[in-house]
Structures are given as C-alpha cells and as structure tokens.
Design an enzyme around this catalytic site. Sequence first.
Site, PDB file in Angstrom:
ATOM      1  CG  ASP A  95       7.605  -2.493   1.444  1.00 54.45           C
ATOM      2  OD1 ASP A  95       7.355  -1.612   0.622  1.00 54.45           O
ATOM      3  OD2 ASP A  95       8.634  -3.213   1.356  1.00 54.45           O
ATOM      4  CE  LYS A 120       8.640   1.103   2.593  1.00 60.40           C
ATOM      5  NZ  LYS A 120       7.863   1.249   1.354  1.00 60.40           N
TER       6      LYS A 120
HETATM    7  O1  2IT Z   1       6.510   1.284  -1.302  1.00 59.06           O
HETATM    8  C1  2IT Z   1       5.327   1.640  -1.130  1.00 59.06           C
HETATM    9  O2  2IT Z   1       4.863   2.641  -1.673  1.00 59.06           O
HETATM   10  C2  2IT Z   1       4.487   0.839  -0.237  1.00 59.06           C
HETATM   11  N1  2IT Z   1       4.968  -0.147   0.304  1.00 59.06           N
HETATM   12  C3  2IT Z   1       3.067   1.236   0.058  1.00 59.06           C
HETATM   13  C4  2IT Z   1       3.032   2.277   1.122  1.00 59.06           C
HETATM   14  C5  2IT Z   1       1.662   2.633   1.625  1.00 59.06           C
HETATM   15  O3  2IT Z   1       1.612   3.464   2.559  1.00 59.06           O
HETATM   16  O4  2IT Z   1       0.653   2.133   1.126  1.00 59.06           O
END
Ligand code: 2IT
Length: 448
Positions: free
Chosen positions: A166, A126
């Site tokens: 996100d 993340k």
């Molecule tokens: O919290 C999540 O799963 C997302 N923001 C999507 C992450 C993604 O790599 O599509």
Amino acid sequence: MSYISEVIEATARKNPGEPEFMQTVKEVLTSLEPAVRAKEKVLRENCILERMVEPDRQIIFRVPWQDDKGVWHVNRGFRVQFNNAIGPYKGGLRFQPNVNLSVMKFLAFEQTFKNSLTGLPMGGGKGGSDFDPAGKSDAEIMRFCYSFMTELYRHIGPSVDVPAGDMGVGGREIGYLYGAYKKLTGVYDNGVLTGKGLSFGGSLIRPEATGFGATYFLEEVLAHRGESIEGKTFCLSGFGNVAWGASLKISELGGKVITLSGPDGYILDEDGVKGEKIAYLLEMRESGRNRVQDYSDKFGCTFVPGKKPWGNVKADIYMPCAMQNEIRIEDAKAMVALGVPVLNEVSNMPTTNEALEYLQKNGVLVAPSKAVNAGGVAVSGLEMSQNSERMLWSAEKVDSTLRGIMKNIHKQIVDALSEYGMDYDLVAGANLAGFKKVADAMIAQGVN
Ligand code: 2IT
C-alpha cells in the site's frame, strides 16, 4: 431506534478517538438500509452488523530498528484481521507517519467489502506502521522490514492472511519482507505475500493493476451514460504507483491527464501527462524526494505550491489517487461550482462524508473507491492463484481477467440496485453488493 442506528451508536461508544473508522462505518451501514429492511430478522439474530464492525483480531506490536548511524528507533506495527468469512484475510501494508489504529481499521473494514466485490475468495485485512520511509536508505528499509516481519510472520500464511503493498510499501519492501518470512519459517511459501518480484512468484500487471482497474471501471460507468474516455480531461492527485498506472491507461484510451500532485502542491500540464512523462513518474518515486515539482522543473509546465487540483482546475473527471479525506466540503463546493460531472475515487475513502453527500445531492456522479480501486487486490488474488498452481500467467491473460473482473463489479452493483429498486447510485450499490456475499457467508457459518 433502527438496527443500523443502534449499531452505529454502539460502535461509536466502543471506539472513541477513531474518526476514520467511524467515518466508514457510518457511510457503509447507512447505505445498507434496503438490505436490512429486507432481512432484518435474520441479520439481527445472527448479529451480522455487530460482527461486521468488530474485527476478528487487532495485532499491535513494537518494531525496533537501527538507522545507518547506529541509532535505534521504535515504531508501532499493526495488522488488523477484520473478516475472513469468504477467504483468508487479504490487504496491504501501509508505511506512513499518519498510520494509527483508526486508519488501519478503516482500511481493513473497506477491504472486506472491496474484496467481496472482486468475486475472488479473499477476506479483509490491513496492516502497516507509522514508519516514515521518506529519505531512508536502502539498508534502513531492509532492517525495518526484517524487524517488522519478526513479529508479523507468526500471524500470516497463504491460507491465513496474505499482506501486500500500500502507500510506502512497493516491490522493494515486499521483497525484503518475503526474504525475512522465508528465513523465519524455513518454508518457500510465496503465496504468503503479493506484489512480489517476477523472479520469485510475482504477477505480471500487478504494478499497473490499481490504475488500470480504476480506468476499466470508469469505462463501464461512462458507457452507462453513453460516453467514453476518449477526448476527456482528467485531474489526478498523487504521482505514485496508482497515478502512474491510471495515467498509462487513460492516455492509451485517448483521455488526457492534466494534473498530478504531491505533498508540495500540484502540477498543471495542459499538454497532457503522456509517454516519457509517465515513465518519469517512476524516477520521481525512486528518488524518494516525494516532490511533484520535479515534474514541472523537468517538463516546464505550471506548478502550484501547497494546493490540490480540486476545485482549482476544471476537467471532465476527477480521480484522486493520493490519500484518504483529500476532498473536503470546500473542495466539493468548488467542484460543483466549476461543473465537474464525475468523481472516480481511486485512493481509499478520498472524500469526507459531508463532501460526498454534497456532491451526490448536487448531481455529481461518484464512483466509490471500494469498487474503483479493487483491481489492485483483484490482481493480488490472481497472483495467489498463480502461486498455488506454480505458474506464471501472460500479461494478456492477467489484463483481460482484470478487465472482466472490473466489468463484473459494475454489473454486480447495477444488479444490487435493481434488486432493491434503486436509482444508479454507485456508492450505495457497491456497499449493498459487497455486503450481501459476506453476510450470506457469515450466516451460513454460524455465529463465531
Ligand atoms: O487498498 C488496497 O486494496 C491495496 N492496497 C491492495 C491490497 C492487496 O492485497 O493487493
């Protein structure tokens, strides 16, 4: 002391001032008790829990950018690469003023289990920044994204780490970030980011995926009780991409969404959020005003300032689609008193541990976010597949694959619960199922 308590205590000692991260570590590790009981020796020998709570690496960097008046600002950028046992790191980027290392680590930790549940080969990561996109011009957003990528590009790649969007990062930001990546590396590797525009390697249904997936998962949960979405009322929070997709699918399946929320309060639309009203959510988001009252101004329904719907509006299903920790103990108590039977968590960790425990003890069925919202990252995984084969799948193919993935997540949870002889507890089951695959891969690859 038990292995789990030892690791929780050591993690708390090592990570002071990280409440969100400790919240998820406690919640997840505590629920792994049956898995640890079954295999404690091998888990201990391989330091599985100790390694599971220690990110592979945490990258923190400076992001300077210039506003339209020529004034320079400095934000902080993050990428937490938590675990790549089952695939390259994968997870979104969040641009939001309350982003800090604790929030990044909680999201990356959750992402590891969520990605495992999808059944696709993706590890957990993340990133993001404490940058506030509200009220920024397009040129400012572009300059910020270019500056952010000036550092991030050296840490990512289609087989290394694949960021996506996100909160605060949508199609526009991903476009700028990809443009910067391409310029810096000189390579057209569009599998390095997901959530791209359709003209440069994006997938159909990616914008809808989180909301659609959350609704498909709920269908499975309700079917388990012999119920369906048809005729049910829903309280949602947020009015962004996730609430939009969920509203579309819920109304298509005959349910009625009666609330949405924003930082300014919530709207109550007894007539249901449907049709052109759902399309209007996109305009509200694009305006950058970040105000849900625009909806009640336009469609003439109730607006309640400064509050969330939780515990204030009765419905069959609550679906938080906004932020972590939006359902607190006082909301949980009000929710039980109102007799709301199901909480389908869509935003990541929307419920505090105290509220979660209260809800479960009082008979509310809780579907946890790491299962419910996995459709977003699942379709990101399908976007990676399409980029690898240099093909574009039809909307039908993506949607039906997504539906199959959500069905399978529910099945994995039920299977994990039956393996350990447990009742229908989706929170524990999701953690147990997500953990098993990652732990098996870590053991097989040796201690690293
Ligand atoms: O919290 C999540 O799963 C997302 N923001 C999507 C992450 C993604 O790599 O599509």
